[in-house]
Design a protein around this motif. Structure first.
Motif, PDB file in Angstrom:
ATOM      1  N   MET A   1       0.855  -1.195   0.000  1.00 32.98           N
ATOM      2  CA  MET A   1       0.000   0.000   0.000  1.00 32.98           C
ATOM      3  C   MET A   1       0.889   1.243   0.000  1.00 32.98           C
ATOM      4  O   MET A   1       1.699   1.429   0.885  1.00 32.98           O
ATOM      5  CB  MET A   1      -0.878  -0.013   1.248  1.00 32.98           C
ATOM      6  CG  MET A   1      -1.932   1.041   1.211  1.00 32.98           C
ATOM      7  SD  MET A   1      -3.325   0.651   2.258  1.00 32.98           S
ATOM      8  CE  MET A   1      -2.652   0.868   3.872  1.00 32.98           C
ATOM      9  N   THR A   2       0.743   2.050  -1.008  1.00 32.22           N
ATOM     10  CA  THR A   2       1.535   3.273  -1.075  1.00 32.22           C
ATOM     11  C   THR A   2       0.640   4.486  -0.949  1.00 32.22           C
ATOM     12  O   THR A   2      -0.582   4.393  -1.054  1.00 32.22           O
ATOM     13  CB  THR A   2       2.292   3.351  -2.407  1.00 32.22           C
ATOM     14  OG1 THR A   2       1.336   3.481  -3.451  1.00 32.22           O
ATOM     15  CG2 THR A   2       3.137   2.117  -2.651  1.00 32.22           C
ATOM     16  N   LEU A   3       1.303   5.615  -0.720  1.00 38.19           N
ATOM     17  CA  LEU A   3       0.555   6.871  -0.613  1.00 38.19           C
ATOM     18  C   LEU A   3      -0.157   7.198  -1.924  1.00 38.19           C
ATOM     19  O   LEU A   3      -1.305   7.649  -1.916  1.00 38.19           O
ATOM     20  CB  LEU A   3       1.521   7.992  -0.233  1.00 38.19           C
ATOM     21  CG  LEU A   3       0.993   9.407  -0.161  1.00 38.19           C
ATOM     22  CD1 LEU A   3      -0.165   9.492   0.810  1.00 38.19           C
ATOM     23  CD2 LEU A   3       2.079  10.353   0.283  1.00 38.19           C
ATOM     24  N   GLY A   4       0.539   6.904  -3.046  1.00 36.36           N
ATOM     25  CA  GLY A   4      -0.059   7.209  -4.343  1.00 36.36           C
ATOM     26  C   GLY A   4      -1.368   6.473  -4.574  1.00 36.36           C
ATOM     27  O   GLY A   4      -2.295   7.008  -5.176  1.00 36.36           O
ATOM     28  N   PHE A   5      -1.457   5.260  -4.048  1.00 35.86           N
ATOM     29  CA  PHE A   5      -2.671   4.463  -4.203  1.00 35.86           C
ATOM     30  C   PHE A   5      -3.866   5.133  -3.524  1.00 35.86           C
ATOM     31  O   PHE A   5      -4.952   5.264  -4.109  1.00 35.86           O
ATOM     32  CB  PHE A   5      -2.392   3.088  -3.598  1.00 35.86           C
ATOM     33  CG  PHE A   5      -3.319   2.034  -4.050  1.00 35.86           C
ATOM     34  CD1 PHE A   5      -3.358   1.662  -5.380  1.00 35.86           C
ATOM     35  CD2 PHE A   5      -4.165   1.424  -3.164  1.00 35.86           C
ATOM     36  CE1 PHE A   5      -4.218   0.696  -5.800  1.00 35.86           C
ATOM     37  CE2 PHE A   5      -5.027   0.447  -3.578  1.00 35.86           C
ATOM     38  CZ  PHE A   5      -5.056   0.084  -4.902  1.00 35.86           C
ATOM     39  N   ILE A   6      -3.648   5.582  -2.298  1.00 31.00           N
ATOM     40  CA  ILE A   6      -4.720   6.266  -1.571  1.00 31.00           C
ATOM     41  C   ILE A   6      -5.080   7.571  -2.272  1.00 31.00           C
ATOM     42  O   ILE A   6      -6.256   7.924  -2.386  1.00 31.00           O
ATOM     43  CB  ILE A   6      -4.291   6.528  -0.120  1.00 31.00           C
ATOM     44  CG1 ILE A   6      -3.934   5.218   0.555  1.00 31.00           C
ATOM     45  CG2 ILE A   6      -5.391   7.203   0.652  1.00 31.00           C
ATOM     46  CD1 ILE A   6      -3.309   5.410   1.884  1.00 31.00           C
ATOM     47  N   LEU A   7      -4.057   8.273  -2.767  1.00 31.25           N
ATOM     48  CA  LEU A   7      -4.329   9.544  -3.434  1.00 31.25           C
ATOM     49  C   LEU A   7      -5.135   9.323  -4.699  1.00 31.25           C
ATOM     50  O   LEU A   7      -5.984  10.148  -5.057  1.00 31.25           O
ATOM     51  CB  LEU A   7      -3.018  10.257  -3.766  1.00 31.25           C
ATOM     52  CG  LEU A   7      -2.209  10.781  -2.584  1.00 31.25           C
ATOM     53  CD1 LEU A   7      -1.018  11.559  -3.077  1.00 31.25           C
ATOM     54  CD2 LEU A   7      -3.057  11.650  -1.700  1.00 31.25           C
ATOM     55  N   PHE A  51       1.206   9.172   6.225  1.00 32.19           N
ATOM     56  CA  PHE A  51       2.471   8.950   5.524  1.00 32.19           C
ATOM     57  C   PHE A  51       3.448  10.079   5.734  1.00 32.19           C
ATOM     58  O   PHE A  51       4.523  10.074   5.157  1.00 32.19           O
ATOM     59  CB  PHE A  51       2.218   8.781   4.027  1.00 32.19           C
ATOM     60  CG  PHE A  51       1.602   7.457   3.671  1.00 32.19           C
ATOM     61  CD1 PHE A  51       2.389   6.399   3.282  1.00 32.19           C
ATOM     62  CD2 PHE A  51       0.242   7.286   3.746  1.00 32.19           C
ATOM     63  CE1 PHE A  51       1.828   5.191   2.967  1.00 32.19           C
ATOM     64  CE2 PHE A  51      -0.328   6.075   3.434  1.00 32.19           C
ATOM     65  CZ  PHE A  51       0.466   5.029   3.045  1.00 32.19           C
TER      66      PHE A  51
ATOM     67  N   PHE B 120       5.380   9.790  -3.672  1.00 34.82           N
ATOM     68  CA  PHE B 120       4.092   9.150  -3.426  1.00 34.82           C
ATOM     69  C   PHE B 120       4.168   7.632  -3.575  1.00 34.82           C
ATOM     70  O   PHE B 120       3.217   6.935  -3.254  1.00 34.82           O
ATOM     71  CB  PHE B 120       3.030   9.696  -4.382  1.00 34.82           C
ATOM     72  CG  PHE B 120       2.693  11.127  -4.118  1.00 34.82           C
ATOM     73  CD1 PHE B 120       3.093  11.740  -2.945  1.00 34.82           C
ATOM     74  CD2 PHE B 120       1.966  11.861  -5.033  1.00 34.82           C
ATOM     75  CE1 PHE B 120       2.797  13.063  -2.690  1.00 34.82           C
ATOM     76  CE2 PHE B 120       1.662  13.188  -4.784  1.00 34.82           C
ATOM     77  CZ  PHE B 120       2.084  13.784  -3.624  1.00 34.82           C
ATOM     78  N   SER B 122       6.237   5.765  -1.974  1.00 36.01           N
ATOM     79  CA  SER B 122       6.806   5.155  -0.767  1.00 36.01           C
ATOM     80  C   SER B 122       5.748   4.317  -0.058  1.00 36.01           C
ATOM     81  O   SER B 122       4.559   4.595  -0.113  1.00 36.01           O
ATOM     82  CB  SER B 122       7.298   6.248   0.174  1.00 36.01           C
ATOM     83  OG  SER B 122       6.229   7.057   0.563  1.00 36.01           O
TER      84      SER B 122
END
Lengths: 102, 185
Positions: A1-7, A51, B120, B122
């Motif tokens: 799970m990455t930050l980009g996924f949530i964004l 994050f 993003f 990470s």
């Protein structure tokens, strides 16, 4: 799970809300869509808090809590305005409210 | 790591439910069903908050949306139902096209931007924050550091709800001068 996924999920939620605001003509659905966009912003705030540099700080959560309170007030006022407009115009469609149209 | 992949799986499932219900809420004609879809979507978003490690905000989100906003939304839908039933769609085809093009374009831009940004990508930070962010911490923050903002928020909510009650009260006869003008048009 990455930050980009949530964004990306948050961006999709925001764009669904934007689609509703731009294409629907029912004021209640427009209010639903505004609520969706609010919640996309909250998801962003929480993701950046989680994050971010310091996930133990409480300030990011406070930001979301106060924003939730504002969104509750916005929903109450918006629905009251829709109710009033319905009583006045007997319709909740945006195209039937043309009194201020030039 | 097996725990992380389970977390990702739960997260993807919740995200799919949130987005699918949001799309339903936006495109359905039946407002009661759209309202239920919206509430379900936003309550599931509370589940995402819990997966992200914040139980308190997840609980607040679920309580707020399945409690307060749900009642508000469904009552307003029922009170304005007469104008909605049997009307069909008011939207024309070009409304859908323009809305779809603009919001789809924005989503494409955001998608490319998020994918290009290196920070993003990470992974989840290893520390689990809820050990320190208990309800006690929230209580202490509300009585010390965030005392004045909390009071101001209370004043704002009081003003907003009194205003909402005033706006939503029934119109008296002869109260509105432009009433007959507006009703027909």
């Amino acid at each position: 799970m990455t930050l980009g996924f949530i964004l990306i999920i948050s961006a999709a939620l925001f764009c669904i809300g934007l689609f509703g605001v731009l294409s629907r003509r029912n004021m209640i659905v427009i209010l639903f869509s505004i609520e969706l966009m609010f919640n996309a912003a909250h998801l962003n705030l929480i993701a950046f808090w989680r994050f971010g540099e310091n996930p133990l700080a409480i300030s990011g959560l406070m930001f979301v809590l106060f924003s939730l309170a504002i969104s509750g007030a916005e929903a109450a006022i918006g629905l009251a305005l829709i109710l009033r407009l319905y009583r006045h115009y007997k319709s909740v469609e945006t195209q039937s409210i043309t009194e201020l149209k030039g | 790591m097996p725990e992380l992949s389970v977390q990702l799986l739960i997260f993807m499932f919740l995200g799919t439910v949130v987005l699918a219900c949001a799309i339903y809420a936006v495109i359905l004609v039946d407002l009661i069903r759209a309202g239920y879809a919206l509430i379900f979507s936003l309550a599931t978003l509370g589940g995402i908050y819990i997966v992200l490690g914040n139980d308190f905000l997840g609980a607040v989100q679920i309580l707020l949306y399945t409690g307060a906003i749900a009642v508000l939304v469904l009552f307003v839908v029922m009170l304005t139902r007469k104008s909605v039933d049997g009307m069909g769609r008011a939207e024309k085809k070009q409304d859908w096209i323009w809305g779809g093009v603009l919001s789809g374009g924005l989503f494409l831009l955001l998608f490319i931007g998020i994918n290009k940004h290196k920070d993003f990508a990470s992974g989840l930070p290893p520390i689990v924050p809820q050990s320190d962010l208990t309800l006690q911490a929230f209580g202490m923050a509300f009585t010390e550091e965030y005392f004045v903002p909390l009071q101001i928020m209370g004043v704002l909510l009081t003003a907003a709800f009194i205003g909402a009650a005033l706006i939503a009260r029934p119109e008296k006869k002869g109260d509105e001068s432009g009433k007959d003008m507006g009703a027909g048009s």
